[in-house]
Design a protein around this motif. Structure first.
Motif, PDB file in Angstrom:
ATOM      1  N   ILE A   1      14.043  64.479  59.074  1.00 29.65           N
ATOM      2  CA  ILE A   1      14.606  63.536  60.056  1.00 29.65           C
ATOM      3  C   ILE A   1      16.033  63.942  60.427  1.00 29.65           C
ATOM      4  CG2 ILE A   1      13.145  61.547  59.512  1.00 29.65           C
ATOM      5  CD1 ILE A   1      15.460  60.398  57.912  1.00 29.65           C
TER       6      ILE A   1
ATOM      7  N   TYR B   1       8.706  59.222  51.912  1.00 31.61           N
ATOM      8  CA  TYR B   1      10.117  58.944  51.688  1.00 31.61           C
ATOM      9  C   TYR B   1      10.238  57.528  51.158  1.00 31.61           C
ATOM     10  CZ  TYR B   1      15.119  59.504  52.753  1.00 31.61           C
ATOM     11  OH  TYR B   1      16.476  59.642  52.665  1.00 31.61           O
TER      12      TYR B   1
ATOM     13  N   PHE C   1      12.963  54.652  50.118  1.00 32.72           N
ATOM     14  CA  PHE C   1      14.370  54.360  50.350  1.00 32.72           C
ATOM     15  C   PHE C   1      15.015  53.673  49.144  1.00 32.72           C
ATOM     16  CE2 PHE C   1      12.414  54.568  54.515  1.00 32.72           C
ATOM     17  CZ  PHE C   1      13.309  55.363  55.207  1.00 32.72           C
TER      18      PHE C   1
ATOM     19  N   ARG D   1      12.755  47.911  51.652  1.00 31.79           N
ATOM     20  CA  ARG D   1      12.520  48.009  53.088  1.00 31.79           C
ATOM     21  C   ARG D   1      11.133  47.512  53.489  1.00 31.79           C
ATOM     22  NH1 ARG D   1      15.891  52.848  55.841  1.00 31.79           N
ATOM     23  NH2 ARG D   1      17.365  52.169  54.281  1.00 31.79           N
TER      24      ARG D   1
ATOM     25  N   LEU E   1       8.669  44.991  55.444  1.00 26.66           N
ATOM     26  CA  LEU E   1       8.750  44.170  56.644  1.00 26.66           C
ATOM     27  C   LEU E   1       8.435  42.721  56.260  1.00 26.66           C
ATOM     28  CD1 LEU E   1       6.811  46.573  59.050  1.00 26.66           C
ATOM     29  CD2 LEU E   1       9.270  46.442  58.643  1.00 26.66           C
TER      30      LEU E   1
ATOM     31  N   TRP F   1       7.627  40.103  57.736  1.00 25.04           N
ATOM     32  CA  TRP F   1       6.546  39.361  58.404  1.00 25.04           C
ATOM     33  C   TRP F   1       5.170  39.882  58.018  1.00 25.04           C
ATOM     34  CZ3 TRP F   1      10.285  42.208  61.098  1.00 25.04           C
ATOM     35  CH2 TRP F   1       9.870  43.443  61.578  1.00 25.04           C
TER      36      TRP F   1
ATOM     37  N   PHE G   1       1.180  49.776  56.687  1.00 21.73           N
ATOM     38  CA  PHE G   1       2.127  50.232  57.717  1.00 21.73           C
ATOM     39  C   PHE G   1       2.275  51.753  57.711  1.00 21.73           C
ATOM     40  CE2 PHE G   1       6.498  50.898  59.389  1.00 21.73           C
ATOM     41  CZ  PHE G   1       6.335  50.276  60.608  1.00 21.73           C
TER      42      PHE G   1
ATOM     43  N   ALA H   1       0.838  55.054  61.707  1.00 20.89           N
ATOM     44  CA  ALA H   1       1.358  56.023  62.668  1.00 20.89           C
ATOM     45  C   ALA H   1       0.197  56.746  63.355  1.00 20.89           C
ATOM     46  CB  ALA H   1       2.274  57.023  61.978  1.00 20.89           C
TER      47      ALA H   1
ATOM     48  N   ASP I   1      17.277  49.811  59.610  1.00 21.59           N
ATOM     49  CA  ASP I   1      16.575  50.395  58.468  1.00 21.59           C
ATOM     50  C   ASP I   1      15.073  50.484  58.727  1.00 21.59           C
ATOM     51  OD1 ASP I   1      18.943  50.588  57.163  1.00 21.59           O
ATOM     52  OD2 ASP I   1      18.630  48.853  55.867  1.00 21.59           O
ATOM     53  N   PHE I   2      14.530  49.470  59.399  1.00 21.86           N
ATOM     54  CA  PHE I   2      13.095  49.483  59.705  1.00 21.86           C
ATOM     55  C   PHE I   2      12.775  50.568  60.724  1.00 21.86           C
ATOM     56  CE2 PHE I   2      12.947  44.669  58.679  1.00 21.86           C
ATOM     57  CZ  PHE I   2      12.926  44.973  57.335  1.00 21.86           C
TER      58      PHE I   2
ATOM     59  N   GLU J   1      14.392  53.343  60.936  1.00 18.71           N
ATOM     60  CA  GLU J   1      14.444  54.582  60.159  1.00 18.71           C
ATOM     61  C   GLU J   1      13.148  54.789  59.373  1.00 18.71           C
ATOM     62  OE1 GLU J   1      17.684  56.816  57.254  1.00 18.71           O
ATOM     63  OE2 GLU J   1      17.320  54.683  57.019  1.00 18.71           O
ATOM     64  N   LEU J   2      12.622  53.678  58.825  1.00 18.07           N
ATOM     65  CA  LEU J   2      11.349  53.736  58.107  1.00 18.07           C
ATOM     66  C   LEU J   2      10.238  54.256  59.018  1.00 18.07           C
ATOM     67  CD1 LEU J   2       9.396  52.865  55.737  1.00 18.07           C
ATOM     68  CD2 LEU J   2       9.269  50.650  56.867  1.00 18.07           C
ATOM     69  N   ALA J   3      10.189  53.720  60.233  1.00 17.05           N
ATOM     70  CA  ALA J   3       9.177  54.165  61.193  1.00 17.05           C
ATOM     71  C   ALA J   3       9.381  55.636  61.540  1.00 17.05           C
ATOM     72  CB  ALA J   3       9.240  53.306  62.458  1.00 17.05           C
TER      73      ALA J   3
ATOM     74  N   VAL K   1      10.674  58.064  59.549  1.00 14.47           N
ATOM     75  CA  VAL K   1      10.184  58.977  58.519  1.00 14.47           C
ATOM     76  C   VAL K   1       8.659  58.979  58.460  1.00 14.47           C
ATOM     77  CG1 VAL K   1      12.256  58.829  57.088  1.00 14.47           C
ATOM     78  CG2 VAL K   1      10.321  57.362  56.565  1.00 14.47           C
ATOM     79  N   LEU K   2       8.030  57.920  58.966  1.00 12.35           N
ATOM     80  CA  LEU K   2       6.564  57.888  59.019  1.00 12.35           C
ATOM     81  C   LEU K   2       6.047  58.574  60.280  1.00 12.35           C
ATOM     82  CD1 LEU K   2       5.983  54.231  57.833  1.00 12.35           C
ATOM     83  CD2 LEU K   2       5.351  56.289  56.583  1.00 12.35           C
TER      84      LEU K   2
ATOM     85  N   ILE L   1       7.752  46.795  65.228  1.00 13.62           N
ATOM     86  CA  ILE L   1       9.039  46.391  64.657  1.00 13.62           C
ATOM     87  C   ILE L   1       9.842  45.517  65.619  1.00 13.62           C
ATOM     88  CG2 ILE L   1      11.264  47.236  63.823  1.00 13.62           C
ATOM     89  CD1 ILE L   1       9.653  49.529  62.535  1.00 13.62           C
TER      90      ILE L   1
ATOM     91  N   THR M   1      10.198  41.194  65.271  1.00 10.01           N
ATOM     92  CA  THR M   1      11.558  40.719  65.026  1.00 10.01           C
ATOM     93  C   THR M   1      11.984  39.725  66.099  1.00 10.01           C
ATOM     94  OG1 THR M   1      12.066  42.910  64.145  1.00 10.01           O
ATOM     95  CG2 THR M   1      13.930  41.460  64.587  1.00 10.01           C
TER      96      THR M   1
END
Lengths: 264, 274
Positions: free
Chosen positions: A73, A99, A101, A105, A107, A109, A118, A122, B167-168, B170-172, B174-175, B186, B190
């Protein structure tokens, strides 16, 4: 950079499989206004497949930056990143690199299982296949029965387990962790260490983790790379030889810890 | 199972039900309040002429009349329809517009002054403009509802985008999640609570201003009926229409919006329940 440069070293070692990660002469600096901060300078590191490697160093030694560069990244200013013998730019199986963290982290909801799913969203995947794999990952971290709990209903340790399940559900070959358990209390952190080692025994993924905790590094790692402060370079890679499970009160473990402390 | 028994204490698993149980003591309190209000109303109506303040019985009769002759459903229906159209258009424009303003700093800076200006313009002024532009028609009421609801929705959604956790994202990242999935998985969740509270506010305001618009720019609807009844000094009918509006709003708010919100946002730590 090309394929040849990435596999060069391995062929000289006559190893049948390339290293999981190979970093060659990595430089990275950040510009803040008109000030340039050199964060990484000439970093070289080789991580063999299935190894657990700890990155340790004072804060500001660029450990997290290095992890971000490995994960793709962040791009280095100079140098080579090779993942399983392929140059980082050409490597296309990033789904097999996970990865984890510093914070969990999750979510808020999404329920636990939906949070794990999640990581699979992707790509397109049939819904029940995704749910099945997420459930298995939760089983792996011993969170059966908590699939439908929302993050606020879980304790810190359980949230950390969900985050671990999320980074394992993609069946990664490489797991990168940025001070993953640093926010947990000491007892829970110890449990998570056992958990990680147990899962590593099962799945045999390559693990690179960043920590500032010498004890954590010695308890988990096969090798510990000690980084110097700004600009970060790898001062030494120390093999951690005592057999697992390691006990930090044992003299050979304590002496290794002392050696690492002296290096930082 | 988790090895650490202390971990289990925090877990209270059953998710909240769609409807929360009614507390009997609260129901009693509400009943007392209603009875008291009607009692005071009745006592006051005894000493004044019925065209100033009609008593509860008279209003009840008027209410029964408009229910049985179909007047109520026709006009309530047309008003509700106008509010719904104005509100829906406001939501359809306000949601994406608010996201863009929040996600794009330049656009946000450029349009920042517009929203407060829009908010300061009274709905009555929109109603007058609407009559000039659209005459006596459905469009007049719809326009007024739209102009009132849209800035509220934009403001709330805009605020929501500011709370999207980097941060979320960033999570997406790295995925290796594609950008459109970041938006739907996301950004949207939110923003949803903000959108929802904005929409609730907008719907309530829209409903109220629709009456203003209908009294001056319409030949049907509850607002029109209210003015007609007032012109004919049928104060009992004014009361009857008002009563139906209050009941209608209460049903929509407590029967639909609140339970829906409770269900959609059950993942939020419930401060009321603790």
């Amino acid at each position: 950079m090309n394929q040849a440069e990435c596999t060069q070293q391995t062929s000289s070692q006559a190893a049948p499989t390339p290293p999981a990660i190979r970093l060659g002469n990595i430089d990275k600096s950040f510009t803040n206004g008109n000030q340039t901060i050199e964060v990484l300078k000439n970093v070289n590191l080789t991580v063999s497949p299935q190894a657990i490697v700890g990155l340790i160093g004072a804060s500001g030694s660029g450990k997290s930056t290095l992890l971000n560069i490995i994960s793709g990244i962040m791009k280095p200013d100079r140098g080579q990143v090779c993942i399983y013998g392929a140059p980082s730019e050409e490597f296309n199986d990033w789904r097999s690199v996970s990865y984890m963290f510093q914070d969990d982290r999750l979510l808020p909801w999404r329920t636990a299982i939906r949070n794990v799913e999640f990581a699979l969203e992707a790509d397109s995947m049939p819904k029940n296949e995704r749910a099945r794999r997420a459930f298995e990952a939760l089983q792996l971290v011993e969170l059966e029965g908590f699939e439908d709990a929302f993050p606020y209903q879980l304790s810190g340790g359980m949230r950390s387990r969900v985050a671990l399940a999320r980074s394992l559900v993609t069946e990664p070959r490489i797991l990168l962790m940025d001070e993953p358990f640093s926010r947990l209390d000491a007892q829970t952190r110890m449990l998570m260490h056992e958990e990680l080692l147990r899962i590593h025994q099962l799945k045999r993924m390559t693990v690179v983790f960043v920590t500032h905790d010498v004890a954590e590094a010695v308890l988990l790692a096969d090798q510990v790379a000690v980084m110097s402060p700004r600009p970060g370079t790898i001062r030494e890679v120390v093999d951690i030889t005592p057999p697992r499970p390691r006990d930090i009160t044992r003299p050979e473990v304590t002496s290794t810890m002392q050696r690492l402390r002296a290096l930082i | 199972m988790a090895k650490n028994s202390t971990e289990l204490i925090d877990a209270k698993l059953p998710a909240q039900p769609l409807f929360r149980g009614l507390r009997p003591d609260l129901v009693g309190q509400r009943l007392v309040l209603v009875v008291a209000v009607i009692g005071i109303w009745w006592l006051s109506s005894l000493s004044v002429p019925h065209y100033i303040l009609p008593g509860p019985a008279r209003v009840w009769d008027a209410l029964q009349l408009i229910v049985t002759n179909g007047d109520l459903w026709n006009n309530l229906g047309i008003t509700l329809w106008r509010v719904a159209v104005g509100f829906t258009v406001a939501a359809l424009i306000g949601l994406p517009f608010g996201i863009v303003l929040g996600a794009n700093r330049r656009a946000g800076e450029f349009f920042e002054p517009v929203i407060p200006v829009l908010n300061t313009v009274s709905s009555a002024i929109w109603a007058i403009f609407a009559i000039i532009w659209f005459g006596i028609s459905n469009a007049t009421t719809i326009f007024v509802v739209f102009m009132t609801a849209m800035p509220l929705i934009i403001t709330n959604v805009w605020q929501g985008t500011r709370t999207v956790n980097a941060d979320f994202i960033e999570l997406a990242q790295v995925l290796r999640m594609p950008q459109w999935k970041v938006m739907t998985k996301i950004y949207l969740p939110t923003i949803l609570p903000y959108f929802f509270s904005g929409a609730r506010l907008a719907f309530g305001f829209g409903w109220r201003v629709s009456l203003v618009a209908e009294t001056i720019g319409s030949s049907s609807g509850v607002g029109y009926r209210l003015r007609q009844a007032a012109d004919l000094i049928r104060t009992d009918q004014v009361f009857a229409w008002t009563l139906t509006l209050v009941i209608m709003m209460a049903i929509i708010e407590m029967g639909m919006m609140k339970p829906l919100e409770n269900y959609l946002f059950r993942w939020k730590k419930d401060a009321e329940a603790q």
